[in-house]
Design an enzyme around this catalytic site. Sequence first.
Site, PDB file in Angstrom:
ATOM      1  CG  ASN A 114      -0.097  -0.121   2.474  1.00 35.48           C
ATOM      2  OD1 ASN A 114       0.536   0.641   3.010  1.00 35.48           O
ATOM      3  ND2 ASN A 114      -0.591  -1.037   3.309  1.00 35.48           N
ATOM      4  N   PRO A 143      -3.533 -11.907  10.141  1.00 31.86           N
ATOM      5  CG  PRO A 143      -1.461 -12.360  11.644  1.00 31.86           C
ATOM      6  CD  PRO A 143      -2.122 -12.459  10.209  1.00 31.86           C
ATOM      7  CG  ASP A 144      -7.221  -7.234  13.936  1.00 34.32           C
ATOM      8  OD1 ASP A 144      -6.461  -6.482  14.320  1.00 34.32           O
ATOM      9  OD2 ASP A 144      -8.167  -7.041  13.336  1.00 34.32           O
TER      10      ASP A 144
END
Length: 332
Positions: free
Chosen positions: A137, A233-234
């Site tokens: 990003n 995973p958060d």
Amino acid sequence: MGHIELARWADVMIVAPASADVIARIAQGNGNDLLTTACLARRCELIIAPAMNEAMWHHQATQDNLALLHTRGVHQIGPASGGQACGDVGMGRMSEPAILAQEIANHFQTGILAGKSVVITAGPTREAIDPVRYISNHSSGKMGYALAQAAVDAGAKVTLISGPTALACPDHVTRVDVVSAEDMYQASMNALKHGDIFIASAAVADFRPATIAEQKMKKTSSDTMTINMVKNPDIVASVASATESPFVVGFAAETHDVIAYAKDKLQRKKLDMIIANDVSDSSIGFNSDHNAVTVLTKGGLVELPEASKHQLAATIVERIAHELSVNTQPVR
């Protein structure tokens, strides 16, 4: 406008040397050259380092101008005493550059997080498709690095877990370099054992390719390509749900319904604070040196108008320190 742009990015402005003439013009609010117009247009603090003949230093007009500037919150470093260019000896020598640098550094040290250990994630993650390509990003990491500097200035011990960036690590910060979201997750959970505050400012990829091709993927006759993705995973939710969770600060970079999404994330992930910003505005946010954010806690929200990321970072650290002091006060 050049002078306006100069005045906007600084965290502090220092005029060194500040002659008797410059001090007088700043005190009177003159804006007839680049220096004085930048001083008038600034949003940051101003520091002056007087430098002049000793007779000019002692003149009542100079002392009156300095007194006026002090009432307006202008800080002063020096002058020193010693030999001067004109041959006179006395007060009026500009303080040595090393002294100015140390005084400016001390100016940023608040001590409000003294004794605290802060873990900060910053930058993007890269999720490999094959040995050549990856998904990422636009995050530059500037906000996270500014927060690391602000936390150090506040007296904290800082660990910065950084995805790939082109930024230099702030002094007195321990940096852990990672690439993928899984790397950042492992580093964050390891650092969690020693952290009092966790600030998740990194732009972590939500998904990654289910498999990574061992060789570079070749173009085929097909006009389309399908890549199966699996959820990463958060990190911030995992930290917040830990048995001995630190004070957890999340970030919500959204393109619409910014506050609504931030409130949901604050509650759903059980965060102590969340910083929301609108990344649809290309003039701030990703890759910019400026930003405008809203700080949300269980007690409400505070809007922070556009400022340099270093200025915002200092304010966010102050908000964190305030929340910590409120939450740790004894019940009477």
